[in-house]
Design an enzyme around this catalytic site. Structure first.
Site, PDB file in Angstrom:
ATOM      1  CE  LYS A 181      -4.013   2.128   2.052  1.00 51.54           C
ATOM      2  NZ  LYS A 181      -3.562   3.452   1.571  1.00 51.54           N
TER       3      LYS A 181
ATOM      4  NE  ARG B  73      -6.123   2.950  -6.890  1.00 52.64           N
ATOM      5  CZ  ARG B  73      -7.157   2.355  -6.308  1.00 52.64           C
ATOM      6  NH1 ARG B  73      -7.579   2.769  -5.112  1.00 52.64           N
ATOM      7  NH2 ARG B  73      -7.773   1.344  -6.898  1.00 52.64           N
TER       8      ARG B  73
ATOM      9  NE  ARG C 191     -10.015   7.330  -3.337  1.00 50.71           N
ATOM     10  CZ  ARG C 191      -9.735   6.624  -2.274  1.00 50.71           C
ATOM     11  NH1 ARG C 191      -8.481   6.487  -1.894  1.00 50.71           N
ATOM     12  NH2 ARG C 191     -10.671   6.052  -1.557  1.00 50.71           N
TER      13      ARG C 191
ATOM     14  CD  GLU D 266      -1.162   5.306  -4.284  1.00 49.81           C
ATOM     15  OE1 GLU D 266      -1.279   6.133  -3.362  1.00 49.81           O
ATOM     16  OE2 GLU D 266      -2.063   4.524  -4.632  1.00 49.81           O
TER      17      GLU D 266
ATOM     18  CG  PHE E  41      -2.041  -1.445  -7.753  1.00 53.10           C
ATOM     19  CD1 PHE E  41      -3.392  -1.343  -7.955  1.00 53.10           C
ATOM     20  CD2 PHE E  41      -1.382  -0.412  -7.103  1.00 53.10           C
ATOM     21  CE1 PHE E  41      -4.106  -0.235  -7.516  1.00 53.10           C
ATOM     22  CE2 PHE E  41      -2.078   0.705  -6.662  1.00 53.10           C
ATOM     23  CZ  PHE E  41      -3.449   0.794  -6.872  1.00 53.10           C
TER      24      PHE E  41
ATOM     25  CE  LYS F 232      -8.453   1.624   4.024  1.00 51.11           C
ATOM     26  NZ  LYS F 232      -8.535   2.991   3.469  1.00 51.11           N
TER      27      LYS F 232
END
Length: 538
Positions: free
Chosen positions: A237, A242, A257, A285, A323, A404
């Site tokens: 993470k 993002r 985002r 990210e 990712f 998360k």
């Protein structure tokens, strides 16, 4: 017409039953003409524009208050006092407007006025436009127009419930409505597709950003294994921004985002994207990086800079850790299982150093999750996002397919120095707390937190903080420093915004410490020691 819209909104707000809210909204939507339907569906999500629309009205509390004052003759002080009493500007305006308007406003007209507000740059022009609208509104019209403008609709509707109401209104499967909305990103357009029976025509399109799939917090690694199984994948993470990269083989655009285009802020990533092996949409990210992960404060320098200077590009270098992939070539792949998507992702990525795959590992058990967490932290990341191996990509939704996992770096005992009214169901309670540490005989603010307490604890704190209030500035209560909180956080960064010179990253309330006095709270020296230890580990 707006009067019918507000009547339906009141009915929806008055019931707590989800099915009844859906029924009321569906019945209303089914009776509208196309132009009104397109606007109403969006307005019932509590916003003036669709989620994918990058426009904003640029209207905040001050402009609304000025326009309402101009339209009604009420003073801003009177408006402010009523707002504090109600805990909401829309509700506070009601008593200053007539019970009935001379002429109703259509939803299409209202939408056009919102369009005008977004296109208007001057504050005085915005006030004049909004005051002109307010002169035509009755009490309920003023209430709900204000709530839409300030994104404080609060009648118990979320986008999912609006989607199901659209499905019910036009007799379509809710899954088809949600799939179309996922691609279109505009519930008004989706409603029109549902009415015409053409939901199947909606498809993923480049340069139309999708909502990002979200992860749900989970602090128990054993529960993570129970929910996702030992086939699940652990992804670092990252502490960055993002973003989605859209590439059609020639042109590149990057979206945040919030679905805003941010390509100009990251020219090196735009250049690197041209090396991708095929047109695609990537999820990942943007992270500050030079021979390793750099703190978020480094990439933060890039925020708000539409065209960063050469010097800033050198001071705050970034890479994009990919990712996930949402489309590859001409194919939408977000409805494929995660492992298949990752295989497609690896095929797309080339040797570019600016766009690279994220660090992913298959978990074994709970203790292995903790090992992977420590490794992620050693790389300078926040923790892990653990994903079901067969999970589909569900834009804009937070479910249990992605979890998360983070642990606090440490905790500090801090004293509350100010409190503010919250939003939504917390608009009438003091739920946002500014807190400080001690430096000799001074209290120095170091952050603000609003999560971690139960509703009962917040109610109790509101009573105590109201009694401790020294002064008020709008919704903010400055209080005598007597209530101590234990604050957990993920990292410390230097900050010019707080008098302490530091800010806590992702602070949350771990405990109320009624057993401690303000004289026993953590000191600035403790903060410095934790910060310096953090730097050594990085």
């Amino acid at each position: 017409m707006l009067s019918v819209f507000t009547a339906v909104a009141r009915e929806i707000a008055a019931t707590t039953k989800r099915n009844e809210k859906e029924r009321l909204l569906a019945a209303y939507l089914s009776g509208l003409d196309d132009a009104s339907l397109e606007r109403a569906a969006v307005f019932f999500t509590g916003a003036p524009f669709p989620g994918r629309d990058e426009r904003v009205t640029g209207v905040g509390w001050s402009i609304v208050a000025e326009a309402a004052s101009e339209a009604t003759g009420a003073s801003k002080d009177a408006l402010g006092e009523q707002t504090l009493s109600e805990g909401d500007l829309g509700d506070g305006l009601v008593r200053f407007f007539p019970e009935e308007a001379e002429r109703d406003v259509s939803l299409v007209e209202l939408g056009e006025i919102f369009d005008d507000l977004a296109a208007t740059t001057g504050t005085l022009d915005k006030i004049a436009t909004l005051a002109g609208l307010f002169r035509r509104l009755d009490r309920e019209g003023a209430r709900f127009v204000t709530k839409i403008l300030l994104n404080e609709f609060r009648i118990g509707l979320q986008i999912g419930l609006v989607e199901s109401a659209v499905a019910k209104a036009f007799g379509r499967p809710v899954g088809e409505v949600r799939r179309a909305q996922m691609f279109v990103g505009d519930i008004g357009t989706t409603a029109l597709l549902a009415r015409s029976g053409t939901l199947g025509e909606a498809s993923i399109r480049l340069f139309h950003p999708l909502g990002f799939m979200l992860a749900q917090p989970e602090e128990d690694p054993g529960k993570i294994v129970d929910l996702l199984g030992s086939e699940a994948l652990a992804d670092d993470k990252y502490d960055g921004i993002r973003a989605q990269i859209h590439f059609d083989g020639t042109e590149v655009r990057i979206y945040s985002r919030t679905l805003d285009e941010i390509s100009g802020r990251f020219p090196e990533i735009v250049t690197a994207s041209a090396e991708l092996s095929a047109p695609c949409i990537l999820d990942g990210e943007l992270v500050a990086f030079r021979d390793g992960i750099l703190p978020f404060a480094v990439i933060q320098k890039r925020l708000g800079r539409k065209s960063p200077s050469a010097r800033l590009l050198e001071e705050a270098p970034v890479v994009f850790f990919a990712f996930d992939v949402l489309s590859a070539g001409d194919e939408a792949v977000l409805e494929l299982p995660l492992q298949m998507r990752l295989s497609r992702l690896r095929e797309l990525l080339t040797s570019t150093s600016r766009i690279r795959p994220s660090t992913q590992s298959q978990i074994r058990d709970a203790s292995h999750i903790d090992e992977l967490f420590d490794q992620a932290r050693a790389r300078g990341n926040e923790g892990l996002v653990i994903k079901g191996a067969d999970s589909l990509y569900t834009p804009g939704r937070r479910g249990k397919a992605w979890l998360k996992y983070k642990k606090a770096l440490a905790t500090l005992d801090c004293v509350i120095t100010a409190a503010q009214y919250g939003h939504g169901k917390r608009r009438n309670v003091l739920s946002d707390y500014t807190f400080a540490v001690r430096a000799d005989d001074q209290l120095l603010n170091i952050g603000k937190a609003y999560s971690g307490l139960t509703d009962t604890e917040i109610d109790q704190l509101t009573s105590r903080l109201t009694e401790l209030t020294i002064s008020r500035h709008g919704p903010v209560h400055v209080v005598r420093p007597e209530i101590v909180l234990e604050i957990a956080f993920d990292r410390i960064q230097e900050s010019a915004r707080h008098k302490s010179g530091y800010a806590l990253r992702f602070p949350r309330i771990a405990n109320l410490r009624d057993d401690k006095s303000p004289e026993e709270i953590s000191t600035l020296d403790e903060v410095r020691r934790i910060y310096e230890g953090q730097l050594r580990r990085e």
